[in-house]
Design a protein around this motif. Structure first.
Motif, PDB file in Angstrom:
ATOM      1  N   VAL A  98       0.922   3.971  -3.058  1.00 10.01           N
ATOM      2  CA  VAL A  98       0.580   5.382  -2.850  1.00 10.01           C
ATOM      3  C   VAL A  98       1.693   6.281  -3.384  1.00 10.01           C
ATOM      4  O   VAL A  98       1.432   7.292  -4.046  1.00 10.01           O
ATOM      5  CB  VAL A  98       0.284   5.659  -1.359  1.00 10.01           C
ATOM      6  CG1 VAL A  98       0.229   7.149  -1.065  1.00 10.01           C
ATOM      7  CG2 VAL A  98      -1.011   4.978  -0.949  1.00 10.01           C
ATOM      8  N   ALA A 101       1.280   8.900  -6.463  1.00 14.09           N
ATOM      9  CA  ALA A 101       1.616  10.315  -6.298  1.00 14.09           C
ATOM     10  C   ALA A 101       2.634  10.747  -7.343  1.00 14.09           C
ATOM     11  O   ALA A 101       2.551  11.854  -7.892  1.00 14.09           O
ATOM     12  CB  ALA A 101       2.135  10.573  -4.890  1.00 14.09           C
ATOM     13  N   LEU A 131       0.823  -1.203   0.000  1.00 16.03           N
ATOM     14  CA  LEU A 131       0.000   0.000   0.000  1.00 16.03           C
ATOM     15  C   LEU A 131       0.866   1.265   0.000  1.00 16.03           C
ATOM     16  O   LEU A 131       0.584   2.212  -0.740  1.00 16.03           O
ATOM     17  CB  LEU A 131      -0.939   0.002   1.211  1.00 16.03           C
ATOM     18  CG  LEU A 131      -1.914   1.166   1.306  1.00 16.03           C
ATOM     19  CD1 LEU A 131      -2.892   1.132   0.135  1.00 16.03           C
ATOM     20  CD2 LEU A 131      -2.648   1.130   2.630  1.00 16.03           C
TER      21      LEU A 131
END
Length: 124
Positions: free
Chosen positions: A11, A15, A7
């Protein structure tokens, strides 16, 4: 734990992709005097993150090697102490066996014998 790691990586990658889509214009990087590189900001960011990841991996491997060396030294020290304990236990058993056999006591020293004769003579 693997899901949490996945995770976090997901992320960061998401981004990075969103940042890359918002910043396609080129940027200039001056590495040393007289030498500069011009590339899209997203590419520069990806390279910087890649370099940081490689440095973090190298540091992790180095730290693991140091722990391994320390652990081996500790194991060798423990082995040495165990051998010494076994030697002392064997010596203790030998001394115990000597004390249990009545004829095996060490002879009294000459000075102790003369002291006993002197004290007997004084008593009479």
């Amino acid at each position: 734990m693997r899901q949490i790691n996945f995770l976090i990586v997901f992320v960061f990658c998401l981004a990075l992709v969103l940042f890359s889509l918002q910043n396609p214009e080129p940027a200039t990087i001056k590495l040393i005097e007289g030498y500069q590189v011009q590339a899209p900001l997203a590419i520069e960011l990806i390279l910087a993150m890649g370099l940081g990841a490689v440095l973090a991996w190298v540091f992790g491997v180095w730290a693991r090697l140091q722990r391994l060396v320390d652990a081996r030294q500790d194991i060798n020290h423990i082995r040495t102490l165990d051998e010494r304990i076994q030697q002392l236990e064997q010596e203790r058993e030998q001394y115990k066996a000597q004390l249990e056999t009545p004829g095996r006591l060490p002879p009294a020293s000459e000075s102790a014998g003369s002291e006993m004769e002197t004290s007997e003579a004084m008593a009479n």
